[in-house]
Motif scaffolding. Structure first.
Motif: not given
Length: 561
Positions: A99-111
């Protein structure tokens, strides 16, 4: 350091009656200088102990409208691709999986919603985007790889520093990728002879200034948001701030930059030289470009030596005309040691007092206040000049009341009444903010005319039940730079307010040959109003530059020009 003890005799010399002074209790804190109506030639010392304003970031409430909903005329550019899991997988291969390099909401937007929200929203709670991906590169190489991939795949990008902007320039409008510079935060080198600092774009302004302070130097820019804003963002918006009167703009102090173009090309112009007259000075295009033609990754900047002696005075004045007279006197008498001259109206100070509950610097209220800072290398010399200035403005009846800091704590406390205005407004609800340049003689007239217009529309009122959406119309700013901050404090978003304000404010400024943006930039808020300050020919040239550097239009779309 703060104001020297030599200033105490200065104020005492201004008191005409020694017996009056002998009746005063000792003043261990801030000295107050008051001109009484009963005895025009006498001054009395009073006590005042302002407390520093504590900054607490304003938080957006769940359910606030998205920018795309509040401004339905904005349409997503159909040329831009939509993020897929394959895109995310490629970015993970470049940056790593944490998470320090990337925040991914594509796979799981709610999370990922809570982690994404600070990058989607501005702190004023006015703009809110739909990004599902935040990338945090740690090197120029990674920035280059990210932008090249985005350019090849038509993925729109919003560069983001500390996200302290005031015109919606640093947050997405739709689903653009946010490129956060927060991991590129290192100070790389410093020459303690020339005063040249080289740092990465994600370095926080206050960190840089503290680093320089330990070495006897000062960063030539100071902002209320210095604890959060990044150097790259400062350059990208050509931030002005509180030290411009003394040290000039970033166009003059920046020696070189490193930047990455949308196609991944690295622009290596990180000069450490004050003189470099070889070809076009291309770095100037990136200063104030708001991330629309590339991403600044490193900066080289000229830093002056830190003043050995600083003084801050806080004055109350009875009219804007008196404030102008005080400024003229300060320029003439304090000249080379004058480092700041700030103007605040009573409305702005009342809001800070309302939010903080702090004791006000002066014992009585006045229509206007000025904060003057002097910075020099010789405390005795500065004290002598300040003595003459104080004597003059009191004898001429320009200043009605005043307070002078005697140590670092009091100096910071007085500055908090100026720097705390923006934060106080944010605590009280939404704010319509206008950062403008106007010829000095007419500067405050805009506040009065705007207040009258809002009142005539039936929108202004300080009522307990919240019937009126506008709480107050206030003005403050950098009088030394003819830079006014017009703020309309609101209880809630109401489309009637914006219709009353715009384009009225911009038309008013254009009629007086002012600028609709002095230091905050254009962003989304002022994009469609640039014609009030720039000719059609100039805007056309800017669009040509944008098309040359970013032909596919992926950099910070929907904004600027």
């Amino acid at each position: 350091m703060a104001c020297r003890p030599q200033l105490t005799p200065v104020l005492r010399r201004l008191a005409r009656t020694t017996s009056e002074l002998s009746r005063q209790a000792p003043r261990p804190q801030v000295l107050s200088l008051t001109r009484t109506a009963a005895a025009a030639g006498s001054r009395s010392l009073g006590s005042s102990q302002p407390r520093p304003f504590q900054h607490t970031p304003a938080r957006r409430k769940d359910g606030d409208d998205f920018t795309s909903i509040k401004y339905p005329e904005l349409k997503r550019d159909g040329r831009f691709g939509r993020l897929t899991l394959d895109h995310v997988a490629h970015f993970r291969s470049l940056l790593g999986d944490s998470n320090s390099a990337l925040i991914d909401g594509v796979a799981n937007a709610e999370a990922a919603a809570d982690d994404l929200e600070p990058f989607n929203s501005d702190w004023m709670r006015k703009y809110r985007g739909h990004t599902q991906l935040v990338l945090k590169p740690a090197s120029t190489t990674e920035v280059s790889q990210i932008l090249k991939y985005c350019n090849d795949n038509m993925l729109a990008v919003v560069p983001q520093g500390g996200n302290t902007g005031l015109v919606g320039g640093s947050v997405p409008v739709f689903d653009e990728i946010v490129l956060s510079m927060s991991r590129m935060s290192q100070i790389l080198e410093f020459d303690d002879v020339s005063g040249t600092l080289v740092a990465e774009a994600g370095c926080i302004l206050e960190v840089a200034d503290q680093y320089l302070a330990a070495r006897g130097y000062i960063f030539p820019l100071d902002l209320g948001a210095k604890g959060s804003c990044h150097l790259g963002g400062n350059l990208s918006t050509n931030a002005g701030g509180l030290r411009l009167l003394r040290y000039g703009s970033l166009h003059g102090t920046v020696l070189g930059i490193e930047a990455v173009l949308p196609d991944g090309t690295v622009v290596d112009d990180l000069s450490r030289l004050r003189k470099n007259n070889t070809g076009y000075d291309l770095k100037q295009l990136f200063i104030g470009a708001e991330g629309t033609i590339g991403v600044i990754t490193k900066v080289s900047i000229q830093c002056p030596q830190r003043p050995a002696a600083q003084n801050v005075a806080f004055f109350g004045l009875e009219s804007y005309e008196h404030a102008q007279r005080a400024f003229r006197e300060a320029k003439g008498q304090l000249s080379e040691i004058l480092s700041a001259f700030e103007l605040m109206d009573e409305g702005s100070q009342a809001l800070v007092h309302r939010v903080t509950g702090s004791k006000r610097p002066l014992e009585s209220t006045h229509p206007f206040y000025c904060l003057i800072e002097t910075s020099g290398s010789n405390a005795d010399h500065d004290s002598e000049k300040l003595s003459a200035f104080l004597e003059s403005v009191m004898d001429k009846g320009i200043v009605a009341d005043g307070t002078l800091a005697q140590d670092e704590t009091q100096l910071r406390a007085l500055w908090a009444w100026r720097e705390g205005i923006t934060e106080a407004l944010g605590h009280l609800g939404g704010v319509f903010k206008y950062d403008v340049s106007i010829p000095l003689a007419q500067m405050y007239q805009l506040v009065e005319d705007t207040r009258a217009r809002v009142a005539e529309a039936g929108l202004l009122g300080d009522d307990a039940d919240g019937t009126h959406p506008v709480r107050a119309v206030v003005g403050y700013g950098h009088m030394g730079d003819s830079n006014l901050h017009l703020n309309i404090s609101t209880r809630r978003f109401d489309p009637r307010i914006e219709k009353v304000l715009e384009p009225f404010v911009y038309e008013w400024i254009a009629q007086r040959q002012g600028s609709i943006s002095a230091e905050h930039g254009l962003g989304l808020a002022k994009k469609k109003y640039i014609g009030y300050s720039r000719s059609e020919g100039m805007v056309g040239l800017m669009k040509q530059i944008k098309g040359l550097y970013d032909p596919r239009g992926i950099m910070n779309p929907y904004k600027y020009i």
